[in-house]
Design an enzyme around this catalytic site. Structure first.
Site, short mmCIF file in Angstrom:
data_model
loop_
_atom_site.label_atom_id
_atom_site.label_comp_id
_atom_site.label_asym_id
_atom_site.label_seq_id
_atom_site.Cartn_x
_atom_site.Cartn_y
_atom_site.Cartn_z
N HIS A 1 -8.00 -4.98 -1.30
CA HIS A 1 -6.87 -4.34 -0.66
C HIS A 1 -6.50 -5.11 0.60
O HIS A 1 -7.35 -5.67 1.28
CB HIS A 1 -7.23 -2.89 -0.31
N ASP B 1 -9.51 -4.53 -5.78
CA ASP B 1 -9.08 -3.52 -4.82
C ASP B 1 -9.93 -2.26 -4.98
O ASP B 1 -9.93 -1.64 -6.03
CB ASP B 1 -7.59 -3.20 -5.04
N SER C 1 0.83 -1.20 0.00
CA SER C 1 0.00 0.00 0.00
C SER C 1 0.87 1.26 0.00
O SER C 1 1.65 1.45 -0.93
CB SER C 1 -0.96 -0.04 1.19
#
Length: 373
Positions: free
Chosen positions: A336, A303, A206
């Site tokens: 995610h 995501d 991330s």
């Protein structure tokens, strides 16, 4: 003077968090709450899409569980409910692999890293520095990446997982300066822990994927060196970006505008319209060049926090320019932070990253052998 012409309530909240985080003695213990406050105040923009994505993946998982065993892709389908999520196994993995905790890579109290390795490790083991994510407001070495790190340690790697200073208390580019400080520390000191100073890779999830990629593309950039001396080596030999953010410039959609506003108000503390050069310099997508090290990018197909299109665009542009290998992997039905919540996805990530890094290490050794002949 405020970043904007009129104060927004959010700016007042952020100012109060920076104020209490600066208090003597107790301030350093309150810093994490400043970051959590920022995440909560901006997180509601992403919550509906994230919840829809979770529901969709749950339905897909149930359908896959009911499907015949020979359905294509079944071998890497999402984990079943009976499997323990990776975020519940991190303590055991850490206990098995941790060699030294809270090693200082700089003078600030937040500049700490853990060393993971086997007790009987042969000398000159390859090295991976892992940069955790957390929207640039949370940067803790606890919990993240542990399945991947555990896998690499069993294969004979020395793994370093780091903390770094975060916003809103510490403004950009403090984050990337700390990552570069950790790389320079590894280049100068990791041999004391059995690592090879001549092979240091970097990986991140991330926001950590953004920081790892940016560090790899900008070694020597004076804007990102912090307190490092000019001779400190911040180059890396391979990069792994895991559901990373690679574009700090685009404002073409409401979601992108919201993200850029978050960067302006929380992370950078400057307006993009007045300081576009700051956001361009911090955008890996804008820093691509032919001498980029080998890259491996992996992203979840579903995501909703960092859409997969951003990773695809970065991989395509990098592949068209770089002289070194660029690999891209997309995980079906993954969202995610898939490596924290899904065991099968976490294992796939670990295996694919291990293969890529071991290949990069083998190419380096072959090059050294050829040069010595």
């Amino acid at each position: 003077m405020s970043l904007y012409r009129s104060l927004h309530p959010f700016d007042l909240v952020m100012a109060s968090t920076r104020m209490y985080a600066s208090l003597p003695v107790v301030g350093k213990h309150l810093e994490p709450f400043a970051g959590l406050t920022a995440m909560m105040m901006y997180g509601h923009h992403y919550a509906p899409a994230a919840l829809r994505g979770m529901a969709s993946r749950r339905l897909s998982s149930d359908a896959a569980e009911a499907a015949p065993a020979d359905v294509p892709g079944e071998a890497i389908s999402p984990s079943r409910g009976k499997r323990t999520p990776p975020y519940l196994r991190f303590r055991a993995q850490r206990q098995r692999c941790l060699y030294r905790s809270s090693v200082r890579y700089g003078d600030h109290p937040a500049q700490l890293l853990d060393v993971w390795r086997l007790p009987d490790l042969p000398p000159d083991a390859p090295v991976l520095l892992f940069v955790p994510g957390g929207a640039w407001v949370h940067g803790s070495r606890v919990m993240q990446g542990h399945t991947m790190l555990h896998h690499l340690v069993k294969q004979g790697w020395v793994c370093l997982t780091m903390d770094y200073r975060v916003s809103p208390v510490h403004r950009w580019p403090r984050h990337i300066a700390d990552v570069n400080a950790a790389i320079a520390w590894a280049r100068a000191n990791v041999d004391k822990f059995g690592g090879d100073r001549n092979f240091v890779a970097v990986a991140g999830c991330s926001a950590g994927g953004h920081l790892a990629s940016l560090a790899a593309l900008t070694p020597g950039d004076p804007r990102f060196r912090g307190e490092l001396t000019e001779d400190a080596d911040t180059a890396v030999d391979a990069v792994v970006g895991i559901y990373g953010r690679y574009d700090w410039q685009d404002r073409s959609t409401p979601t992108r505008k919201n993200f850029q506003n978050f960067l302006e108000r929380v992370v950078v503390g400057r307006s993009q319209s007045k300081h576009p050069e700051v956001f361009e310099a911090a955008s890996p997508l804008a820093r691509i060049h032919a001498d980029a090290p080998p890259f491996f990018l992996i992203h979840g197909e579903q995501d909703t926090i960092i859409p997969v299109g951003e990773a695809r665009a970065f991989a395509d542009k990098l592949s068209a320019v770089s002289r070194n290998p660029v690999e891209y992997s997309e995980i079906h039905r993954a969202g995610h932070a898939f490596d924290l919540v899904d065991s099968s996805h976490a294992r796939r990530l670990a295996v694919e990253v291990g293969r890529f890094l071991n290949d990069a290490r083998a190419r380096q050794l072959e090059g050294e052998t050829a040069a010595a002949v």
